[in-house]
Each structure stands twice: as structure tokens, then as C-alpha cells.
Design a protein around this motif. Structure first.
Motif, PDB file in Angstrom:
ATOM      1  N   TYR A 197       7.625   9.849   3.444  1.00  0.00           N
ATOM      2  CA  TYR A 197       6.493  10.243   4.289  1.00  0.00           C
ATOM      3  C   TYR A 197       5.316   9.315   3.980  1.00  0.00           C
ATOM      4  CZ  TYR A 197       9.195  14.404   5.347  1.00  0.00           C
ATOM      5  OH  TYR A 197      10.175  15.257   5.774  1.00  0.00           O
ATOM      6  N   VAL A 198       4.954   8.492   4.977  1.00  0.00           N
ATOM      7  CA  VAL A 198       3.930   7.461   4.785  1.00  0.00           C
ATOM      8  C   VAL A 198       2.668   7.911   5.515  1.00  0.00           C
ATOM      9  CG1 VAL A 198       3.409   5.011   4.978  1.00  0.00           C
ATOM     10  CG2 VAL A 198       5.797   5.769   4.776  1.00  0.00           C
ATOM     11  N   PRO A 199       1.624   8.352   4.806  1.00  0.00           N
ATOM     12  CA  PRO A 199       0.438   8.906   5.475  1.00  0.00           C
ATOM     13  C   PRO A 199      -0.408   7.859   6.187  1.00  0.00           C
ATOM     14  CG  PRO A 199       0.115   8.875   3.102  1.00  0.00           C
ATOM     15  CD  PRO A 199       1.538   8.479   3.335  1.00  0.00           C
ATOM     16  N   GLU A 200      -0.402   6.599   5.726  1.00  0.00           N
ATOM     17  CA  GLU A 200      -1.198   5.545   6.351  1.00  0.00           C
ATOM     18  C   GLU A 200      -0.294   4.359   6.657  1.00  0.00           C
ATOM     19  OE1 GLU A 200      -4.522   4.617   3.925  1.00  0.00           O
ATOM     20  OE2 GLU A 200      -5.271   6.674   3.864  1.00  0.00           O
TER      21      GLU A 200
ATOM     22  N   ALA B 227       3.275  -2.934   3.199  1.00  0.00           N
ATOM     23  CA  ALA B 227       2.335  -2.822   2.079  1.00  0.00           C
ATOM     24  C   ALA B 227       2.335  -1.407   1.511  1.00  0.00           C
ATOM     25  CB  ALA B 227       0.932  -3.222   2.530  1.00  0.00           C
ATOM     26  N   ALA B 228       2.402  -0.408   2.383  1.00  0.00           N
ATOM     27  CA  ALA B 228       2.421   0.972   1.910  1.00  0.00           C
ATOM     28  C   ALA B 228       3.659   1.244   1.064  1.00  0.00           C
ATOM     29  CB  ALA B 228       2.362   1.932   3.099  1.00  0.00           C
ATOM     30  N   LEU B 229       4.802   0.721   1.498  1.00  0.00           N
ATOM     31  CA  LEU B 229       6.025   0.921   0.724  1.00  0.00           C
ATOM     32  C   LEU B 229       5.980   0.127  -0.579  1.00  0.00           C
ATOM     33  CD1 LEU B 229       8.630   0.733   3.635  1.00  0.00           C
ATOM     34  CD2 LEU B 229       7.834   2.782   2.445  1.00  0.00           C
TER      35      LEU B 229
ATOM     36  N   GLN C 234      11.554 -14.627  -5.388  1.00  0.00           N
ATOM     37  CA  GLN C 234      10.842 -14.992  -4.163  1.00  0.00           C
ATOM     38  C   GLN C 234       9.337 -14.849  -4.371  1.00  0.00           C
ATOM     39  OE1 GLN C 234      12.823 -16.259  -1.585  1.00  0.00           O
ATOM     40  NE2 GLN C 234      14.307 -15.980  -3.258  1.00  0.00           N
ATOM     41  N   GLU C 235       8.585 -15.472  -3.477  1.00  0.00           N
ATOM     42  CA  GLU C 235       7.115 -15.417  -3.578  1.00  0.00           C
ATOM     43  C   GLU C 235       6.528 -14.896  -2.272  1.00  0.00           C
ATOM     44  OE1 GLU C 235       3.689 -15.145  -5.174  1.00  0.00           O
ATOM     45  OE2 GLU C 235       5.374 -15.876  -6.382  1.00  0.00           O
ATOM     46  N   PRO C 236       5.981 -13.652  -2.255  1.00  0.00           N
ATOM     47  CA  PRO C 236       5.992 -12.711  -3.371  1.00  0.00           C
ATOM     48  C   PRO C 236       7.385 -12.125  -3.588  1.00  0.00           C
ATOM     49  CG  PRO C 236       5.111 -11.657  -1.417  1.00  0.00           C
ATOM     50  CD  PRO C 236       5.327 -13.096  -1.050  1.00  0.00           C
ATOM     51  N   PRO C 237       7.626 -11.514  -4.752  1.00  0.00           N
ATOM     52  CA  PRO C 237       8.957 -10.958  -5.026  1.00  0.00           C
ATOM     53  C   PRO C 237       9.332  -9.895  -3.996  1.00  0.00           C
ATOM     54  CG  PRO C 237       7.651 -11.051  -7.039  1.00  0.00           C
ATOM     55  CD  PRO C 237       6.715 -11.358  -5.912  1.00  0.00           C
ATOM     56  N   LEU C 238      10.614  -9.887  -3.617  1.00  0.00           N
ATOM     57  CA  LEU C 238      11.106  -8.841  -2.729  1.00  0.00           C
ATOM     58  C   LEU C 238      11.200  -7.525  -3.493  1.00  0.00           C
ATOM     59  CD1 LEU C 238      14.009 -10.671  -0.831  1.00  0.00           C
ATOM     60  CD2 LEU C 238      11.572 -10.613  -0.315  1.00  0.00           C
ATOM     61  N   GLN C 239      11.097  -6.438  -2.757  1.00  0.00           N
ATOM     62  CA  GLN C 239      11.231  -5.110  -3.348  1.00  0.00           C
ATOM     63  C   GLN C 239      12.717  -4.761  -3.441  1.00  0.00           C
ATOM     64  OE1 GLN C 239       8.242  -2.860  -4.241  1.00  0.00           O
ATOM     65  NE2 GLN C 239       7.883  -5.052  -4.462  1.00  0.00           N
TER      66      GLN C 239
ATOM     67  N   LYS D 166       5.631  21.183  14.027  1.00  0.00           N
ATOM     68  CA  LYS D 166       4.386  21.522  13.350  1.00  0.00           C
ATOM     69  C   LYS D 166       4.753  21.994  11.958  1.00  0.00           C
ATOM     70  CE  LYS D 166       2.024  22.859  17.619  1.00  0.00           C
ATOM     71  NZ  LYS D 166       1.347  23.932  18.357  1.00  0.00           N
ATOM     72  N   PRO D 167       4.008  21.579  10.924  1.00  0.00           N
ATOM     73  CA  PRO D 167       2.795  20.759  10.976  1.00  0.00           C
ATOM     74  C   PRO D 167       3.115  19.303  11.284  1.00  0.00           C
ATOM     75  CG  PRO D 167       3.481  21.041   8.717  1.00  0.00           C
ATOM     76  CD  PRO D 167       4.416  21.874   9.537  1.00  0.00           C
ATOM     77  N   GLU D 168       2.067  18.544  11.565  1.00  0.00           N
ATOM     78  CA  GLU D 168       2.235  17.122  11.809  1.00  0.00           C
ATOM     79  C   GLU D 168       2.382  16.413  10.464  1.00  0.00           C
ATOM     80  OE1 GLU D 168       2.669  15.542  14.520  1.00  0.00           O
ATOM     81  OE2 GLU D 168       2.308  17.168  15.934  1.00  0.00           O
ATOM     82  N   LEU D 169       3.603  16.144  10.080  1.00  0.00           N
ATOM     83  CA  LEU D 169       3.826  15.415   8.841  1.00  0.00           C
ATOM     84  C   LEU D 169       3.621  13.924   9.084  1.00  0.00           C
ATOM     85  CD1 LEU D 169       6.943  17.198   7.315  1.00  0.00           C
ATOM     86  CD2 LEU D 169       4.540  17.699   6.987  1.00  0.00           C
ATOM     87  N   SER D 170       3.520  13.174   7.990  1.00  0.00           N
ATOM     88  CA  SER D 170       3.292  11.738   8.090  1.00  0.00           C
ATOM     89  C   SER D 170       4.514  11.045   8.671  1.00  0.00           C
ATOM     90  CB  SER D 170       2.982  11.170   6.704  1.00  0.00           C
ATOM     91  OG  SER D 170       1.829  11.792   6.165  1.00  0.00           O
ATOM     92  N   LEU D 171       4.338   9.774   9.019  1.00  0.00           N
ATOM     93  CA  LEU D 171       5.438   8.984   9.544  1.00  0.00           C
ATOM     94  C   LEU D 171       6.622   9.025   8.587  1.00  0.00           C
ATOM     95  CD1 LEU D 171       5.354   5.551  11.203  1.00  0.00           C
ATOM     96  CD2 LEU D 171       6.641   5.767   9.090  1.00  0.00           C
ATOM     97  N   ARG D 172       7.826   9.240   9.153  1.00  0.00           N
ATOM     98  CA  ARG D 172       9.036   9.329   8.342  1.00  0.00           C
ATOM     99  C   ARG D 172       9.727   7.967   8.328  1.00  0.00           C
ATOM    100  NH1 ARG D 172      11.407  14.529   7.917  1.00  0.00           N
ATOM    101  NH2 ARG D 172      13.469  13.824   8.563  1.00  0.00           N
ATOM    102  N   ALA D 173       9.970   7.453   7.131  1.00  0.00           N
ATOM    103  CA  ALA D 173      10.592   6.138   6.979  1.00  0.00           C
ATOM    104  C   ALA D 173      11.898   6.259   6.210  1.00  0.00           C
ATOM    105  CB  ALA D 173       9.639   5.178   6.258  1.00  0.00           C
ATOM    106  N   HIS D 174      12.750   5.240   6.383  1.00  0.00           N
ATOM    107  CA  HIS D 174      14.016   5.202   5.674  1.00  0.00           C
ATOM    108  C   HIS D 174      14.352   3.763   5.343  1.00  0.00           C
ATOM    109  CE1 HIS D 174      17.776   6.826   4.276  1.00  0.00           C
ATOM    110  NE2 HIS D 174      17.347   8.017   4.603  1.00  0.00           N
ATOM    111  N   LEU D 175      14.832   3.536   4.112  1.00  0.00           N
ATOM    112  CA  LEU D 175      15.084   2.182   3.651  1.00  0.00           C
ATOM    113  C   LEU D 175      16.561   1.821   3.614  1.00  0.00           C
ATOM    114  CD1 LEU D 175      12.586   1.902   0.656  1.00  0.00           C
ATOM    115  CD2 LEU D 175      12.327   1.029   2.964  1.00  0.00           C
TER     116      LEU D 175
END
Length: 715
Positions: free
Chosen positions: A586-589, A595-597, A503-508, A409-418
Motif C-alpha cells: 500500500y503506497v500512500p504517495e 522512489a517510494a518503493l 548498477q548505478e544506482p544499484p537495483l533493488q 471503502k475505506p479508500e486505501l492507498s494504491l495497491r502495488a505488486h512486485l
């Protein structure tokens, strides 16, 4: 060479100095480098067992700096292999801009074909003397200085059993140690004509006592390989590869001179025999810590001059975590400070070590045998401490411990790693509560852990010490990249960036942290040239680079028309990192994660988030406007914080926060845009007292940052 030695393929383009049983891979410095302050001496070490080569699992980072008397570092200008009397030498060249300082050569060779590396430093030309300094950044190892006299040292031994590494100098050194590093400097500082030896591994450590004795008796050439049958020799059976079923412990063994000064340490197994050939007229001693950690003298048989360490008296403990999930376990001696964890003494380590005291436990319960004593247990994830207990192990007794870990707690957003660094497993990332992780595209790979995966390609230039990642990728892109990959290593990263952006669409495109020893000006030049979409700014091995990396991001944002986004390096293989503070995206949606990234709809932080909770400000007005911010943090409850708002050129507004009553808060902040403002960045900082600072002053440290947010104005 990589064709004959497949284990060297990851080091293509780097110089290898080899002999029958050992191979050392020299560090490489970017050809663009204008001169790193500290230059890594070694990159990797391989030893041969039978017909196979294995990389030494642990090698302390050792760096050297060569400078003028005024402290100006000499730039590294190149490397070459030379042969002298049939012996290969690896030469690194350093040259000052002022001809008065001449050129410095760092010459590395295997000492008499043995397991030790001689490093000579010479100065060619110049009327002024140069200086050198060695640095060992704080890492896993336990350090012991080898005294020269009351104020100076002959060298430094770093041990992380079963590996041992020593630096030994033929001139006295001064030593300076702080929380992050140990510095060794010649004292008095001579002209640059001196040498030292590196003793990498257990086999070399057997000869350390002989070398120290030789060093204190010689007047000219001190680096003579000690013969096997001469005095000052320690003998111990060289062990074969350990079987997984072998549960013997390593025990620390220390050699001290007649004045009580440290000479060497050896990793020795329970029941392993030691033969002592040191002269009887030298009152040197072999000491070992007993079950309670008290140093005792090892007695040798007067006839055979051999001895065995007594076996440790062990107890057992079972630790269970409910609900069970991967977690970071830390077990320390509860009484003695600066003690090492029991796990470092295990002959077979079924764990992934995070640092000298912490390891990853994938499944529960954990069962272990420990020497008798008092221990402090902590179990953590990347958010909080799940369990803190003190327990006592009694010889021959068993103890069971159960810990209950609550939901964070608190409930943080989804945790991502690249990004994934070398050897980091998905279980380790899950233990840090990452719910979305990057993985390299490989044929036939299937996920078994139920996490969201971000498929990516990677290009790594070992000469530069940099890599790029690109996402989202698939198997067809991987094949296309392998077909288009240039043979010229120097063109690899620019070609990869061009491929990703075509690339189409371009890679990040994700640019990783610069490696230690990489000239920062060159990193900035590469970042501004390749224009990556993401830059890693947290979790780097050099924590003090956070602010300079953010400054590079601002320079890049002034140049490019797309918003610059941030990522984090996986910090598990770094140092000075606490398991409670693992950076994450931290990705809230996260409904559409890619797409979010791609759109930058997340924030980067350490157990903290900052995001915009209202509309962006309006361009074209010089009036004060209000931003509404959403903040979530584990670390600001009942503590003050600081909010800063930047545009691409610099700071626009700063506002202090009063202590938060809860973990989550909405907060307005007034800003006034510049006419040239096109992007905004939000920053959340904590107020902390620096370690060792007694005056009570505080300095802000980064807890979270947003990506750059576009104000939709013209470029």
C-alpha cells in the motif's frame, strides 16, 4: 536433453525420467540442504500427443518424509540415474547422521514401460528400522481414499478433471486429514523395504481397478502391468486434443467394490463409451452422479458389456457485473457441502482458476450452462465481496442475474505488486485491485491496461527453487545481464545479486519465498549472504512461515545498514488463500512509485495499512516517547486489534486496540528505545479464533506491517 526436447529447457539441471509417451521431472533439493522434513517427489509431468509434448496442467503436490523411529528426518544428500536390466531408475539418497540408521534409497521407475511410476523405498545398512510418510497438501483436487479394511487404506485418488492422480500402496496405510493436508503412513510401520505406485493421468486411471484387484489378491510382487486383454480391464477411447468449440462436460464416474468401497474414478465425456471387462463373478459396480448429484448404477449391455453415461440435463445462466471489471467468481452447490465447482468439469476451460472453486472472469456478462440445481454465487475482488446471491437452475430454462459492485471503502492507498508467479496474468492482478504491478523486461513489450508498471529482471535457479528479482531495469540492462550470466547454475543467484548491486544506482533486489521442501536454515543463510533489499513474507504457499520469515528479516536488519523492506508473493497458485485476503503493498504517495518503493514509503498488508503519522523517536535517550500511527483496515471495524513496535532486535512495545468505530484511526503508542536501537518496524494484528478450536481462545494474526524505518543513527 533440453536441445532435443525444448519443453524441458525450464528444467535444466534437473533429472528427467522419460519413456515414449510420458516424462516426469524429478524434484530437486538445494545442495546446501541439511535435510527437509518433507521432500517433493515430482516437479512436473509431460505427455506426448502426436509430435508435441504438453505439460500436465495440474499435478497435486506430493511430498515424502523418511525418518527414524524417533521421528528425526533423514537429510536428502543427492540424486543419480542408474540402469538396471536396461531400465532407467531415478535414485534419491537420504542418510542419517547416526550410522546406526544406515542409508535410504528412493527408487523411481516407469512400471513395465506403461503410464505408471513405481516408487521403491529401501534401507541399506543400519541396525534400526526407518519410517516413511507421504503428504498431500490441500489443493485443488477432490480426494477419495481406497479402503484396505475398516481402519486402513490402500491409497488415495485426487481428481481435478480431466486430470486424475493416485497413490497406491502394496502395504496398508493409515490416513489422517485436516484442513491443510492429508498424511499417509504405513500401518503397521515396517522397516524401510516397501513400494507404492503413482498413477498420473487419465490413461493410468483406466488401469486402477485392475491394480486394486491385483493388490488384494497377490502375496509377493503386486505391481504387474495389467494386460489390455485380460480381466479387470476398463477400456475407454483415448481422446484427442479438445477443440475450443467442444463444450461437453466431464462427468464423474466411480468404481466401487462388492462392499461399497471406492476403487477408482474416471473422467469421462458426455457420449463417451465405456467397456467393462471385469469378471462377472465380481459384484463391482460403476456409479455416476445424476443431475441432482445422486449416485446411480450404470447399466452395461450384457452382450457387448459396454455403456454410455446419460447426458446431463442443463439449464443456462447469464451473470452480469456493473460496473464491469475483472473479478473472481465462485459458484458452489448451495445444498451439498464439499461439492466442487461446475467449472472443473468443463472440457475446455476459458478461465484462470484461482482455487478449486474460484476463477477469474475478465469480461461481462458471464454465460454458462449448468446442471439443474441450487447454486451459491459470489463475486469478489481483492478487497470485498461485490455480489452474493443464491440462484436455481432449471433444466432447459434460462436465468439472468445482475450484480452491482460498489467502490471499496475505506479508500486505501494504491495497491502495488512486485512479483508475478507462473501463469498469473495482469487481468488477475487488476481483479485484485492492483494498480501498480511488476513485469519482466522484454523487448517490444507495451502495456495495454493503463496500470503503472515496474520493469524488472529475474534470475531463477530451479535446483534451489528460488528466484531473485531486481528493479527498475531496462532493455540495455537485460542485454548486459544475459551477456554476464554465468554458465554454472550454482553461481547464478550470487552473480545476479552482484550484477544488480553494481548498477548505478544499484537495483533493488527482491528475494522470493522459499519453495516447499527447501530447508529453511539454508534459506536464512542465503538471505543473510546476499543481503536483498526486499524479502517476500506474505502470500507464500506455506502461510505458517510468516513469523519465521520476519525473524530472518530481523537477523538481516541486525547485519545490514540499509532498511530491510517487505514484499508479497502472488498467492493465486497457492492454497489456503481466500480471495478476499490478497496481500499487497500500500503506497500512500505514489507520485514517484519507484522512489517510494526504493525508500520503503509503503506498508505491506491484507486489506490493512499501518504507517507513521508523526516524527520518528529521538535516539540517545532512555525516556518514554510517543509514536503517532495511522491505521486503515477493512477488518478491524467493530473488532479489537493489537499493535506491536519492534526494533531490529525484537519487541519494544505492545498495545491493545479497542474496536474501531470506523475503518480509519490515528493512535498514539508509548515506546522506550534500547541504546542499540537503529531501526523500527510497526505491526498491526487482528484477533481471531483458530479453525477447529472450541475453547474460544484467540491468537493474533498479521494484518499489516511497515518496513524497517531507519532512526538515522550510526551503523
Amino acid at each position: 536433453m533440453a536441445a532435443s526436447f525444448p519443453h524441458l529447457r525450464p528444467h535444466q539441471g534437473q533429472i528427467v525420467l522419460g519413456q515414449n509417451q510420458l516424462q516426469v521431472v524429478a524434484s530437486s533439493v538445494p545442495p546446501l540442504s541439511g535435510g527437509s522434513i518433507f521432500y517433493p517427489v515430482l516437479r512436473a509431468l509431460y505427455s506426448r500427443t502426436g509430435k508435441t509434448w504438453q505439460q500436465q496442467t495440474w499435478l497435486p503436490p506430493l511430498e515424502i518424509s523418511i525418518s527414524t523411529a524417533a521421528g528425526e528426518p533423514l537429510p536428502f544428500i543427492g540424486q543419480d540415474l542408474e540402469t538396471h536390466s536396461g531400465v532407467p531408475h531415478l535414485i534419491s539418497f537420504f542418510r542419517a547422521q547416526n550410522p546406526a540408521w544406515g542409508t535410504a534409497r528412493l527408487d523411481m521407475e516407469w512400471l513395465d514401460g506403461g503410464p505408471m511410476i513405481k516408487v521403491s523405498l529401501t534401507q541399506d545398512g543400519g541396525s534400526e528400522g526407518l519410517r516413511w510418510k507421504l503428504r498431500v497438501p490441500d489443493g485443488y483436487g477432490e480426494e477419495h481414499t481406497i479402503p484396505w479394511d475398516q481402519d486402513r487404506v490402500a491409497g488415495l485418488t485426487i481428481s481435478f478433471f480431466p486430470e486424475v492422480f493416485t497413490v497406491l500402496s502394496q502395504t496398508p496405510l493409515t490416513v489422517k486429514t485436516d484442513a491443510r493436508q492429508t498424511l499417509l503412513t504405513p500401518a503397521p510401520s515396517p522397516k524401510l523395504n516397501s513400494s507404492f505406485v503413482l498413477l498420473p493421468g487419465r490413461e493410468a486411471a483406466l488401469q486402477q481397478a485392475a491394480l486394486v484387484a491385483q493388490l488384494k489378491q497377490c502375496t509377493k510382487e503386486c505391481w504387474k502391468q495389467p494386460a489390455r486383454d485380460e480381466a479387470w480391464q476398463i477400456q475407454m477411447p483415448w481422446r484427442r486434443s479438445m477443440q475450443k468449440s467442444d463444450k461437453r462436460l466431464f462427468q464423474s464416474l466411480f468404481v466401487h467394490d462388492d462392499k461399497g468401497g471406492f476403487v477408482s474414478t474416471l473422467p469421462i465425456f458426455e457420449g463417451e463409451q465405456l467397456k467393462w471387462n471385469l469378471p462377472l463373478d465380481q459384484n463391482w459396480e460403476v456409479l455416476y452422479p445424476d443431475t441432482q448429484g445422486i449416485l446411480k448404477k450404470l447399466e452395461f449391455d450384457k452382450g457387448t458389456r459396454s455403456a454410455k453415461l446419460p447426458a446431463l440435463t442443463l439449464g443456462s445462466v447469464q451473470i452480469d457485473l456493473k460496473p464491469g471489471r475483472p473479478g473472481f467468481v465462485e459458484i458452489r452447490d448451495a445444498v451439498r457441502k464439499n461439492s466442487v465447482t461446475w467449472a472443473r468439469h468443463l472440457a475446455h476451460r476459458p478461465y484462470e482458476l484461482v482455487n478449486a472453486h474460484s476463477f477469474l472472469q475478465k469480461s461481462w456478462p458471464l454465460q454458462a450452462q449448468l446442471p439443474g440445481g441450487d447454486y451459491q454465487l459470489q463475486i469478489r475482488d481483492g478487497m470485498q465481496r461485490l455480489c452474493v446471491q443464491r440462484f436455481t437452475v432449471l433444466p432447459g430454462r434460462h436465468q439472468a442475474i445482475t450484480c452491482s459492485g460498489e467502490d471499496p471503502k475505506p479508500e486505501l492507498s494504491l495497491r502495488a505488486h512486485l512479483s508475478l508467479d507462473n501463469g498469473t496474468s495482469e487481468e488477475m492482478l487488476q481483479a485484485a485491485q492492483f494498480q501498480a504491478i511488476g513485469h519482466l523486461v522484454r523487448p517490444g513489450r507495451e502495456s495495454t491496461h493503463g496500470v503503472s508498471e515496474i520493469p524488472m529482471l529475474m534470475a531463477e535457479d530451479p535446483n534451489l527453487g528460488l528466484s531473485l528479482r531486481a528493479f527498475p531495469a531496462d532493455e540495455s540492462m537485460r542485454k548486459n545481464w544475459l551477456a554476464a550470466r554465468p554458465k554454472d547454475q550454482a553461481a547464478l543467484l550470487p552473480a545476479f545479486a552482484k550484477f544488480a548491486q553494481a548498477q548505478e544506482p544499484p537495483l533493488q533486489l527482491v528475494l522470493e519465498c522459499p519453495d516447499i521442501g527447501f530447508q529453511f536454515e539454508d534459506y536464512r543463510w542465503l538471505a543473510l549472504t546476499m543481503e536483498p533489499d526486499f524479502m517476500e513474507v506474505l502470500g507464500c504457499q506455506q502461510p505458517d512461515l510468516v513469523e519465521p520469515l520476519l525473524q530472518v528479516a530481523h537477523k538481516l536488519q541486525q547485519k545490514t545498514t540499509h532498511p530491510v523492506k517487505f514484499a508479497a508473493a502472488t498467492p493465486f497458485r497457492g492454497w489456503d488463500q481466500d480471495s478476499d485476503f490478497i496481500p499487497a503493498l500500500y503506497v500512500p504517495e505514489p507520485t514517484n512509485l519507484i522512489a517510494a518503493l526504493r525508500n520503503g514509503n509503503y506498508s505491506l498488508g491484507l486489506r490493512s495499512e499501518i504507517e507513521l503519522a508523526g516524527p520518528l523517536p529521538t535516539l540517545g535517550t532512555d525516556q518514554t516517547q510517543t509514536l503517532l500511527l495511522q491505521i486503515r483496515s477493512y477488518d478491524l471495524k467493530d473488532q479489537a486489534g493489537l499493535i506491536r513496535v519492534y526494533d531490529q532486535f525484537g519487541l519494544l512495545a505492545e498495545q491493545k486496540m479497542s474496536a474501531m468505530r470506523d475503518h480509519e484511526q490515528r493512535l498514539p503508542i508509548a515506546i522506550r528505545l534500547r541504546p542499540s536501537s537503529r531501526f523500527l518496524r510497526l505491526e498491526l494484528l487482528g484477533q481471531g479464533t483458530p479453525a477447529g478450536q472450541a475453547d474460544g481462545l484467540t491468537q493474533p494474526f498479521l494484518l499489516a506491517t511497515s518496513n524497517f524505518l531507519s532512526l538515522n543513527g550510526p551503523p
